[in-house]
Design a protein around this motif. Sequence first.
Motif, mmCIF file in Angstrom:
data_model
loop_
_atom_site.group_PDB
_atom_site.id
_atom_site.type_symbol
_atom_site.label_atom_id
_atom_site.label_comp_id
_atom_site.label_asym_id
_atom_site.label_seq_id
_atom_site.Cartn_x
_atom_site.Cartn_y
_atom_site.Cartn_z
ATOM 1 N N TYR A 49 0.833 -1.205 0.000
ATOM 2 C CA TYR A 49 0.000 0.000 0.000
ATOM 3 C C TYR A 49 0.873 1.264 0.000
ATOM 4 C CZ TYR A 49 -4.763 1.801 0.612
ATOM 5 O OH TYR A 49 -5.993 2.388 0.409
ATOM 6 N N ALA A 68 2.322 1.773 -3.417
ATOM 7 C CA ALA A 68 1.308 2.230 -4.368
ATOM 8 C C ALA A 68 0.942 3.699 -4.142
ATOM 9 C CB ALA A 68 0.072 1.342 -4.257
ATOM 10 N N LYS A 70 0.495 4.709 -7.960
ATOM 11 C CA LYS A 70 0.089 3.573 -8.801
ATOM 12 C C LYS A 70 -1.428 3.544 -8.978
ATOM 13 C CE LYS A 70 4.103 0.746 -8.194
ATOM 14 N NZ LYS A 70 4.745 -0.445 -7.676
ATOM 15 N N GLU A 71 -1.870 2.746 -9.931
ATOM 16 C CA GLU A 71 -3.292 2.644 -10.250
ATOM 17 C C GLU A 71 -4.058 1.823 -9.216
ATOM 18 O OE1 GLU A 71 -5.116 3.530 -13.400
ATOM 19 O OE2 GLU A 71 -3.540 5.032 -13.035
ATOM 20 N N HIS A 72 -3.353 0.912 -8.584
ATOM 21 C CA HIS A 72 -3.994 -0.092 -7.754
ATOM 22 C C HIS A 72 -3.131 -0.329 -6.508
ATOM 23 C CE1 HIS A 72 -5.637 -4.056 -6.716
ATOM 24 N NE2 HIS A 72 -6.682 -3.713 -7.424
ATOM 25 N N CYS A 73 -3.783 -0.634 -5.374
ATOM 26 C CA CYS A 73 -3.005 -0.787 -4.136
ATOM 27 C C CYS A 73 -2.320 -2.144 -4.013
ATOM 28 C CB CYS A 73 -3.873 -0.517 -2.916
ATOM 29 S SG CYS A 73 -5.159 -1.737 -2.654
ATOM 30 N N LYS A 112 -5.902 -7.750 -2.419
ATOM 31 C CA LYS A 112 -6.815 -8.742 -2.979
ATOM 32 C C LYS A 112 -8.189 -8.545 -2.330
ATOM 33 C CE LYS A 112 -6.941 -12.743 -0.952
ATOM 34 N NZ LYS A 112 -6.425 -13.952 -0.314
ATOM 35 N N TYR A 113 -9.275 -8.720 -3.118
ATOM 36 C CA TYR A 113 -10.616 -8.512 -2.559
ATOM 37 C C TYR A 113 -11.447 -9.764 -2.656
ATOM 38 C CZ TYR A 113 -8.797 -3.978 -3.576
ATOM 39 O OH TYR A 113 -7.970 -2.909 -3.648
ATOM 40 N N GLU A 157 -14.102 -4.494 -3.264
ATOM 41 C CA GLU A 157 -13.197 -3.925 -4.259
ATOM 42 C C GLU A 157 -13.527 -2.448 -4.526
ATOM 43 O OE1 GLU A 157 -12.551 -6.196 -7.760
ATOM 44 O OE2 GLU A 157 -11.105 -4.716 -8.496
ATOM 45 N N SER A 183 -11.133 0.714 -3.476
ATOM 46 C CA SER A 183 -10.584 1.624 -4.475
ATOM 47 C C SER A 183 -10.901 3.083 -4.116
ATOM 48 C CB SER A 183 -11.061 1.185 -5.873
ATOM 49 O OG SER A 183 -11.668 2.233 -6.538
ATOM 50 N N GLU A 218 -7.903 5.862 -3.552
ATOM 51 C CA GLU A 218 -7.860 7.170 -4.223
ATOM 52 C C GLU A 218 -7.823 8.301 -3.197
ATOM 53 O OE1 GLU A 218 -7.237 7.677 -7.335
ATOM 54 O OE2 GLU A 218 -7.211 5.511 -7.631
#
Length: 237
Positions: free
Chosen positions: A62, A65, A70-73, A76-77, A83, A87, A91
């Motif tokens: 995390y 990211a 980054k686009e994604h942390c 896993k969800y 999810e 997200s 953000e």
Amino acid sequence: MKIAIFGDIHGNIEALRAAYGAVVNRADRIFHLGDLGGYAPFVNEVVDFLIEHGIDGVQGNYDDAVANDKEHCGCKYEDPLQERMASLSFEWTKKRATQKTKEYLKGLPRERHFFAQGQKISLFHAAPHKNNLYWYEDRPEKFFREMAGKTDARILIYGHTHKSYRRDIEGRVFINAGSVGKPKDGDPRACVALIEITRNEVSTDFLRIEYPVEKIAAAIVEQGLPAYFAETLRQGK
Ligand SMILES: [Fe+2]
């Protein structure tokens, strides 16, 4: 030598303060395992607290990211709702993290190695050379041996799953320190691993520490994070 480990704090400054208060007079050193922001709003306060109290640590997925936009942390969800919520929180955290916080997160090492009483210890967020691998207690022994083969440390300490355990295999000690700020084992209290290392022995205590959950739950809602995360903190999941 006694060391205390703070796993996955995730923006929960109240849990961090309580955890610190519980071990400051019991441990010779305190380390964190990264994943300092997300889900609760106080990523900057958590970083400031760690700096102020000289608590060194390693970088989580995390942190990487957030710091590197980054686009994604890299988490896993279990379902689409989780999810979507995660997200939003990711953000939010990227936007609110200050430059100072991002620099700190960016500068954290992936791993730390040191000796206590002649025994080598390795700290990392999730697994050796991998910051987003979920290393649960019920992984087969073969997996533990494989991971142990990636380091010459006798004691391996990590987090990321938010569920604490200790396993001993062939003289190696594997300790998942659990999570200070977002336990997922059904117990909402902060979890801290207190590890005592002597020449011959390693003993582990998983402390569970009460903290004002409702205070952080209220802050989550006030700051515009999903109320979903207030509820997961209350339930310890
Ligand atoms: Fe993580």
